[in-house]
Design a protein around this motif. Sequence first.
Motif, PDB file in Angstrom:
ATOM      1  N   TRP A 133       0.842  -1.208   0.000  1.00  0.00           N
ATOM      2  CA  TRP A 133       0.000   0.000   0.000  1.00  0.00           C
ATOM      3  C   TRP A 133       0.869   1.246   0.000  1.00  0.00           C
ATOM      4  O   TRP A 133       2.030   1.194   0.400  1.00  0.00           O
ATOM      5  N   LEU A 147     -10.226   8.635   1.347  1.00  0.00           N
ATOM      6  CA  LEU A 147      -9.321   7.653   0.757  1.00  0.00           C
ATOM      7  C   LEU A 147      -8.495   6.949   1.845  1.00  0.00           C
ATOM      8  O   LEU A 147      -8.237   5.745   1.755  1.00  0.00           O
ATOM      9  N   GLN A 150     -10.727   4.317   3.270  1.00  0.00           N
ATOM     10  CA  GLN A 150     -10.871   3.167   2.371  1.00  0.00           C
ATOM     11  C   GLN A 150      -9.600   2.323   2.354  1.00  0.00           C
ATOM     12  O   GLN A 150      -9.656   1.092   2.344  1.00  0.00           O
ATOM     13  N   ARG A 151      -8.452   3.001   2.314  1.00  0.00           N
ATOM     14  CA  ARG A 151      -7.180   2.274   2.368  1.00  0.00           C
ATOM     15  C   ARG A 151      -7.114   1.436   3.643  1.00  0.00           C
ATOM     16  O   ARG A 151      -6.750   0.251   3.613  1.00  0.00           O
ATOM     17  N   HIS A 154      -9.433  -1.682   3.359  1.00  0.00           N
ATOM     18  CA  HIS A 154      -8.923  -2.729   2.460  1.00  0.00           C
ATOM     19  C   HIS A 154      -7.648  -3.363   3.001  1.00  0.00           C
ATOM     20  O   HIS A 154      -7.453  -4.575   2.895  1.00  0.00           O
ATOM     21  N   SER A 393      -9.746  -4.432  -4.150  1.00  0.00           N
ATOM     22  CA  SER A 393      -8.927  -3.336  -3.626  1.00  0.00           C
ATOM     23  C   SER A 393      -8.231  -2.540  -4.720  1.00  0.00           C
ATOM     24  O   SER A 393      -7.570  -1.538  -4.434  1.00  0.00           O
ATOM     25  N   ASP A 395      -8.966  -0.430  -7.139  1.00  0.00           N
ATOM     26  CA  ASP A 395      -9.200   1.007  -7.331  1.00  0.00           C
ATOM     27  C   ASP A 395      -8.604   1.828  -6.195  1.00  0.00           C
ATOM     28  O   ASP A 395      -8.090   2.924  -6.408  1.00  0.00           O
ATOM     29  N   VAL A 396      -8.725   1.303  -4.982  1.00  0.00           N
ATOM     30  CA  VAL A 396      -8.231   2.054  -3.821  1.00  0.00           C
ATOM     31  C   VAL A 396      -6.703   2.085  -3.816  1.00  0.00           C
ATOM     32  O   VAL A 396      -6.085   3.113  -3.519  1.00  0.00           O
ATOM     33  N   GLN A 399      -5.812   4.591  -6.731  1.00  0.00           N
ATOM     34  CA  GLN A 399      -6.135   5.975  -6.400  1.00  0.00           C
ATOM     35  C   GLN A 399      -5.230   6.472  -5.270  1.00  0.00           C
ATOM     36  O   GLN A 399      -4.788   7.626  -5.278  1.00  0.00           O
ATOM     37  N   GLY A 400      -4.959   5.588  -4.327  1.00  0.00           N
ATOM     38  CA  GLY A 400      -4.042   5.943  -3.238  1.00  0.00           C
ATOM     39  C   GLY A 400      -2.663   6.272  -3.773  1.00  0.00           C
ATOM     40  O   GLY A 400      -2.017   7.221  -3.333  1.00  0.00           O
TER      41      GLY A 400
END
Length: 785
Positions: A133, A147, A150-151, A154, A393, A395-396, A399-400
Amino acid sequence: MDKGKASRGKSWTKCSGCAIMGINLCTLGVLLSLSLSSQAQNITSDSYFYGQSPPVYPSPEGTGSGNWASAYVKAKEFVGKLTQEEKVNLTAGVSVSNGCSGNIAAIERLDFPGFCVSDAGNGLRGTDYVSSWPSGIHVGASWNRDLAKQRGAHMGAEFRRKGVNLLLGPVVGPLGRISEGGRNWEGFSDDPYLTGALVYDTIRGVQSSGVGTSTKHYIGNEQETNRNPGENAQGEYTEAVSSNIDDKTMHELYLWPFQDAVLAGSASIMCSYQRINNSYGCQNSKTLNGLLKTELGFQGYVVTDWGAQHAGIAAANAGLDMIMPDTTMWGDNLTIAIKNGTMEASRLDDMATRIIATWYQLNQDSGIPHPGIGMPSDITAPHQKVVGKSADSKDVLLQGAVEGHVLVKNTNSALPLKSPSLISVFGYDAQGPDYLEVAISYPSGSPAFINNTLYVGGGSGANSAAYVDAPIDAIQRQAYEDNTSVMWDFSSQDPDVDATSDACLVFVNDFSTEGEDRPGLTDDYSDTLITNVASKCSNTMVIMHNAGIRVVDDWIENENITAVIFAHLPGQDTGRALVDILYGRANPSGRLPHTVAKKASDYGAILSPDEPEGKYWLFPQSDFSEGQFIDYRAFDEKDIEPRFEFGYGLSYTKFSYSGLHVQKATNVPTTQYPPKAKIVEGGNPHLWDDLVTVKATIKNTGSVDGYEVAQLYVGIPNGPVRQLRGFEKVSVDSGKSATVSFALTRRDLSSWDVEAQQWALQSGEYKIFVGSSSRNLPLNDQFTL
Ligand SMILES: *[C@@H]1O[C@H](CO)[C@@H](O)[C@H](O)[C@H]1NC(C)=O
Ligand SMILES: *[C@@H]1O[C@H](CO)[C@@H](O)[C@H](O)[C@H]1NC(C)=O
Ligand SMILES: *[C@@H]1O[C@H](CO)[C@@H](O)[C@H](O)[C@H]1NC(C)=O
Ligand SMILES: *[C@@H]1O[C@H](CO)[C@@H](O)[C@H](O)[C@H]1NC(C)=O
Ligand SMILES: *[C@@H]1O[C@H](CO)[C@@H](O)[C@H](O)[C@H]1NC(C)=O
Ligand SMILES: *[C@@H]1O[C@H](CO)[C@@H](O)[C@H](O)[C@H]1NC(C)=O
Ligand SMILES: *[C@@H]1O[C@H](CO)[C@@H](O)[C@H](O)[C@H]1NC(C)=O
């Protein structure tokens, strides 16, 4: 797992068994250097420091306040069934043959399967089938609460599927006081408000997955140098560094994000290696019993950093609840201490209750994978395949990775790239690693991670990746789509350049790892590489994966350098995210989570870690005498112009600000101190009363859609010129407007009153500033309370 590693510039040998009383027991077989200064022997006993941290006893019992009530009822019932030995066993790690950083043993007769606890704050470490991540600094640069949540959710789900009960993170200490601090990248920002907001949502996200967080490192853990006791160059036993922090600075800076973590319900808090006012982090009754368990009303348990216990029963009485990775000084001694009266039986019950309460609080008593099930001790040996990561996961993760990139220079809209026919790629950081293992080997003492793209920092926070999409991989995929030619040279410091290149991308990094502070904020090798390319290419773009503050003044004004991106630590989707930005599919929306100075010395005395000196040679001291004035607060106070200020970052579009509106609430008391109330998690609940609401309108005046990070700073009477007290990241389409709204709580508008031991509203004029960075604040107003 935070192994006690040697600090920068020292070659300490392990000195086991001498970390007990803080005196020089460790000279065995070591010749004292003749050059030892006479001063050095001035203080030889830690009794000199006794009393610097005020005693706070007894240890407050968890009460099950707020939403912990039912978990506490169940925990008390459970603990009521335990034998003394079973209670004792809950308080320390036990060796289990799995890959968890630590384990708590099962109590089979009561169907308690035990706990697996594992590193770290930015993803699971040391195992297969998990994701790398974006790191804390990247999340900080994203300025995106949703975000971050969400991170967390996940990431937490990956821990859960792998059978991990407790995630050893997130990190809010270090806060980044020392610019060269080796672990600053694990945390979010050098600002307590931004850090606090992001840690709150991270914890809410992780714990929503049923995995607990152990927010760390509590507290004042601001440098790696001398973080542990050890042996100095003369072979003398030295204590760990002491962070000497006054009460006001403690509350307004270092405790602030921990308060948010407690408010969010963090299951655990990890106490730190170093000392605070000369008392070790895991036996300091003021920080544990006082600040954490009394003032903040913490209901979870305090666990040591790995090997950070330096006292036996004294630590239990000071508020420590669990030792890791194994029992060094408790075990049967707890039973003996209860018998001989040095510890109350109720303290042991409280430890066990706090630990078991988190298990119920997170619903870990039903339906979770068996502790450690996906954590083999050796992935090369036969083991059950347990997949932690999930396609949900994607998209997250992406985007992260995208949102933590900060564009700081973009001459004449050099970016985004427009169907280039030839791109030349240079620098060691463009390429993926030669081999990808669950544990990466990192260099020591190096400013850069040569021959590798940097996507995560080193040490116990180095997460494991499912793959690494390196910049060159993603650039070549894009070239395929666009029929672009690509040339590269990753190894030369002075590469040849095709004179027809449309753009020259130079990739460098700035490395950082646990266990050592960084050697500086620049790197001659990388800076020379950049200027060499720029001397041959008039459209040179620099992409820097930086695990901390990186000074760029050697070349930032070079006219051939047309674009610069601080790419931070994006995790495994690093290349894909970058290429989305380079080609304009994503509009850069990251903002600096710290101040980038023109020169390193602008950070002053807190550029580098404190080293042992003078009569404190054996007891290194770090006086936090700058108070609140770190990062932008210091630059504002001393009127130093930064290269790029805190909160700064460019977009492919432009935003205008208007319509500032400040509204005082009428339905909440604005007495100097918060109305008296029962302490619940986070402290006095009135600290979260919204006293003032600020609104502003943001218009996207450019030609593309994009995110703006609207920032609110407040000048509190008698405080720093301005402090971040609100931010909102909004998506605004080209030509459209959006309204942002910031709620200012009582804590946001208060200063810590040392006499009253309360947060106090100030009389006088509060100044309000709203804009796009800490130094671009077009909207101003004021009010009094
Ligand atoms: C440390 O000492 C300072 C100065 O005496 C005091 O204000 C502060 O409360 C102390 N903090 C702790 C945790 O001991
Ligand atoms: C407590 O832990 C020790 C060491 O792991 C173990 O030998 C013992 O059986 C445990 N006791 C109980 C009652 O579970
Ligand atoms: C009890 O404490 C002593 C030192 O205080 C330590 O050597 C011993 O290992 C401890 N016993 C247990 C069972 O942890
Ligand atoms: C009581 O027992 C503890 C644990 O073994 C020990 O550290 C302490 O010195 C003992 N105190 C007394 C007064 O016997
Ligand atoms: C980087 O790779 C080159 C070969 O491509 C090698 O000569 C050099 O030693 C490597 N440097 C490091 C620091 O690993
Ligand atoms: C690349 O070439 C293909 C066919 O050869 C063409 O269809 C496509 O439009 C080209 N793409 C660009 C961006 O020029
Ligand atoms: C910029 O690049 C051109 C070549 O494209 C070169 O002639 C010139 O010297 C460069 N300028 C600098 C400041 O490096």
